[in-house]
Design a protein around this motif. Structure first.
Motif, PDB file in Angstrom:
ATOM      1  N   ARG A 194       2.592 -45.822-123.905  1.00 11.13           N
ATOM      2  CA  ARG A 194       1.117 -45.815-123.773  1.00 11.13           C
ATOM      3  C   ARG A 194       0.705 -46.303-122.389  1.00 11.13           C
ATOM      4  N   ARG A 195       1.376 -47.381-121.942  1.00  9.13           N
ATOM      5  CA  ARG A 195       1.052 -47.927-120.629  1.00  9.13           C
ATOM      6  C   ARG A 195       1.389 -46.921-119.522  1.00  9.13           C
ATOM      7  N   SER A 196       2.546 -46.263-119.662  1.00  8.88           N
ATOM      8  CA  SER A 196       2.951 -45.277-118.658  1.00  8.88           C
ATOM      9  C   SER A 196       1.985 -44.102-118.613  1.00  8.88           C
ATOM     10  N   SER A 197       1.511 -43.686-119.797  1.00  6.40           N
ATOM     11  CA  SER A 197       0.564 -42.571-119.867  1.00  6.40           C
ATOM     12  C   SER A 197      -0.754 -42.934-119.176  1.00  6.40           C
ATOM     13  N   LYS A 198      -1.232 -44.146-119.428  1.00  6.10           N
ATOM     14  CA  LYS A 198      -2.481 -44.585-118.794  1.00  6.10           C
ATOM     15  C   LYS A 198      -2.297 -44.736-117.284  1.00  6.10           C
ATOM     16  N   PHE A 199      -1.101 -45.251-116.896  1.00  7.93           N
ATOM     17  CA  PHE A 199      -0.840 -45.413-115.465  1.00  7.93           C
ATOM     18  C   PHE A 199      -0.811 -44.053-114.768  1.00  7.93           C
ATOM     19  N   LEU A 200      -0.178 -43.061-115.416  1.00  4.51           N
ATOM     20  CA  LEU A 200      -0.079 -41.739-114.811  1.00  4.51           C
ATOM     21  C   LEU A 200      -1.463 -41.148-114.575  1.00  4.51           C
ATOM     22  N   VAL A 201      -2.350 -41.337-115.537  1.00  6.15           N
ATOM     23  CA  VAL A 201      -3.733 -40.854-115.372  1.00  6.15           C
ATOM     24  C   VAL A 201      -4.386 -41.549-114.180  1.00  6.15           C
ATOM     25  N   ALA A 202      -4.184 -42.890-114.101  1.00  4.40           N
ATOM     26  CA  ALA A 202      -4.775 -43.651-112.999  1.00  4.40           C
ATOM     27  C   ALA A 202      -4.177 -43.225-111.658  1.00  4.40           C
ATOM     28  N   TYR A 203      -2.864 -42.946-111.666  1.00  4.55           N
ATOM     29  CA  TYR A 203      -2.191 -42.521-110.420  1.00  4.55           C
ATOM     30  C   TYR A 203      -2.723 -41.165-109.948  1.00  4.55           C
ATOM     31  N   LEU A 204      -2.918 -40.236-110.873  1.00  7.34           N
ATOM     32  CA  LEU A 204      -3.478 -38.919-110.516  1.00  7.34           C
ATOM     33  C   LEU A 204      -4.921 -39.063-110.029  1.00  7.34           C
ATOM     34  N   GLU A 205      -5.665 -39.976-110.654  1.00 14.19           N
ATOM     35  CA  GLU A 205      -7.032 -40.255-110.194  1.00 14.19           C
ATOM     36  C   GLU A 205      -7.016 -40.794-108.765  1.00 14.19           C
ATOM     37  N   LEU A 206      -6.015 -41.650-108.479  1.00 13.27           N
ATOM     38  CA  LEU A 206      -5.893 -42.211-107.133  1.00 13.27           C
ATOM     39  C   LEU A 206      -5.617 -41.117-106.111  1.00 13.27           C
ATOM     40  N   GLU A 207      -4.733 -40.189-106.417  1.00 18.97           N
ATOM     41  CA  GLU A 207      -4.426 -39.090-105.490  1.00 18.97           C
ATOM     42  C   GLU A 207      -5.642 -38.186-105.280  1.00 18.97           C
ATOM     43  N   PHE A 208      -6.360 -37.918-106.375  1.00 24.58           N
ATOM     44  CA  PHE A 208      -7.567 -37.082-106.259  1.00 24.58           C
ATOM     45  C   PHE A 208      -8.613 -37.774-105.389  1.00 24.58           C
ATOM     46  N   THR A 209      -8.767 -39.075-105.583  1.00 27.02           N
ATOM     47  CA  THR A 209      -9.755 -39.831-104.810  1.00 27.02           C
ATOM     48  C   THR A 209      -9.393 -39.848-103.333  1.00 27.02           C
ATOM     49  N   LEU A 210      -8.086 -40.004-103.023  1.00 29.96           N
ATOM     50  CA  LEU A 210      -7.658 -39.980-101.620  1.00 29.96           C
ATOM     51  C   LEU A 210      -7.943 -38.632-100.975  1.00 29.96           C
ATOM     52  N   GLN A 211      -7.702 -37.553-101.702  1.00 31.13           N
ATOM     53  CA  GLN A 211      -8.005 -36.218-101.169  1.00 31.13           C
ATOM     54  C   GLN A 211      -9.492 -36.060-100.920  1.00 31.13           C
ATOM     55  N   PHE A 212     -10.279 -36.589-101.854  1.00 33.77           N
ATOM     56  CA  PHE A 212     -11.737 -36.475-101.733  1.00 33.77           C
ATOM     57  C   PHE A 212     -12.244 -37.274-100.531  1.00 33.77           C
ATOM     58  N   LEU A 213     -11.738 -38.515-100.399  1.00 34.90           N
ATOM     59  CA  LEU A 213     -12.199 -39.388 -99.320  1.00 34.90           C
ATOM     60  C   LEU A 213     -11.772 -38.866 -97.949  1.00 34.90           C
ATOM     61  N   SER A 214     -10.611 -38.200 -97.879  1.00 32.38           N
ATOM     62  CA  SER A 214     -10.109 -37.701 -96.586  1.00 32.38           C
ATOM     63  C   SER A 214     -11.029 -36.631 -96.004  1.00 32.38           C
TER      64      SER A 214
END
Length: 347
Positions: free
Chosen positions: A248-268
């Motif tokens: 469960r923790r890994s699944s939530k982390f993966l979602v957060a990690y993908l959100e982080l990558e999307f946010t970095l692309q957006f901010l760039s």
């Protein structure tokens, strides 16, 4: 002395303490039954026929059978048994003679007939009363050895060793079961020699009796096996719960990690010095929690440090888009280098 040798020595001392604890549990079980219902002993020994000792005490005396008086000749002159088990053991030293003495007492035989029992029933009753000690020793050994295994698990972290030794013990007892007890019985002379040698070293000169060996092979070892199986069941359940929580923790982390990558692309892609007041597109708390759990992972710890800095900054000041991008990028880079995250989550 090495750390391993120190652990083995301390574990040996703990084992000796556990043996004393087993004695306490053994005595305590008697106290519990005595407090709850002392009649339980007599129901067990008479196969549920009677709730008191009708064979030798009270009712037998009230019927004036004088059975105990007639059996005194079977007792050694200096014998003063304090427990009923000891009394019955002395009488059963010669079972044939005991039955002869019982059958010679006509009043006693008539008394037994009136209660729909026989001399053989009386002898069986005596044997069951004697066996109470073995019956209570089994659960006491089980509780004590389960506690010992848990101590080895929690304090010494010997989980793998416990599994290996449990497997060896189970194998030995299965082979012994298939050979009708002959396998373990063959080790009696070996263990007796070991006891004899250790007695010479310590000066105690204790010779292991066959009854003691039977108590070890037929009582203590099976109780230890059951304790080990209980531990394995508990360990399996706990590990299953941990794995479920980890997934469960890994699944939530993966979602957060993908959100982080999307946010970095957006901010760039954003130009200018826009001010960011609040970041809601990334669940940094999930990333922080997973990094915190993996203290042995260097880069996970560095990502955690960056997140700690993030918390301090976001509480005290606002950030521009470029500052936000740089901080998130640093966290992302450490996460990509983390061995645990790379092997277990980001594949």
């Amino acid at each position: 002395m090495t750390l391993r040798a120190l652990k083995v020595t301390s574990a040996s001392i703990v084992f000796l303490a556990i043996l004393f604890f087993i004695v306490l549990v053994y005595v305590g079980l008697y106290e519990v039954v005595n407090a709850l219902d002392v009649k339980a002993y007599f129901r067990y020994a008479s196969d549920g026929k009677f709730e008191q000792d009708v064979y030798f005490f009270r009712e037998a005396e009230e019927a004036k059978t004088e059975i105990r008086s007639s059996l005194k000749v079977l007792l050694p002159d200096d014998a003063t048994p304090s427990r009923i088990q000891e009394y019955f053991k002395l009488l059963l030293q010669d079972e044939t003679l005991l039955k002869e003495k019982m059958n010679e007492n006509n009043k006693y035989i008539e008394y037994l007939k009136n209660n729909n029992v026989t001399v053989d029933d009386a002898v069986l009753y005596m044997k069951k009363i004697i066996n109470l000690d073995e019956i209570f020793l089994y659960p006491a050994s089980y509780v004590g050895m389960l506690l010992f295994i848990l101590i080895l698990y929690f304090l010494y972290k010997w989980r793998i060793s416990i599994f290996i030794l449990s497997g060896i013990l189970y194998f030995i007892l299965v082979v012994d079961s298939f050979t009708a007890g002959i396998f373990l019985d063959a080790f009696f002379p070996v263990l007796q020699n070991i006891y004899s040698y250790s007695g010479k070293v310590t000066g105690s000169f204790y010779l292991l009796s066959y009854d003691d060996y039977l108590r070890l092979s037929k009582n203590f070892l099976p109780a230890t096996r059951e304790a080990a199986l209980t531990f394995i069941i508990l360990d399996t359940v706990v590990q299953s719960l941990k794995d479920s929580k980890k997934r469960r923790r890994s699944s939530k982390f993966l979602v957060a990690y993908l959100e982080l990558e999307f946010t970095l692309q957006f901010l760039s892609g954003i130009k200018g010095d826009l001010i960011v007041t609040n970041l809601k597109t990334v669940d940094l708390e999930e990333i922080y929690n997973l990094c915190k759990e993996n203290k042995s992972d260097e880069f996970a710890m560095k990502a955690k440090e960056k997140l700690d800095e993030w918390r301090k900054v976001t509480r005290n000041q606002k950030m521009t888009v470029s500052e936000l991008y740089e901080r998130l990028l640093n966290i992302h880079n450490y996460l990509k280098k983390s061995k645990y995250i790379r092997e277990n989550i980001i594949r």
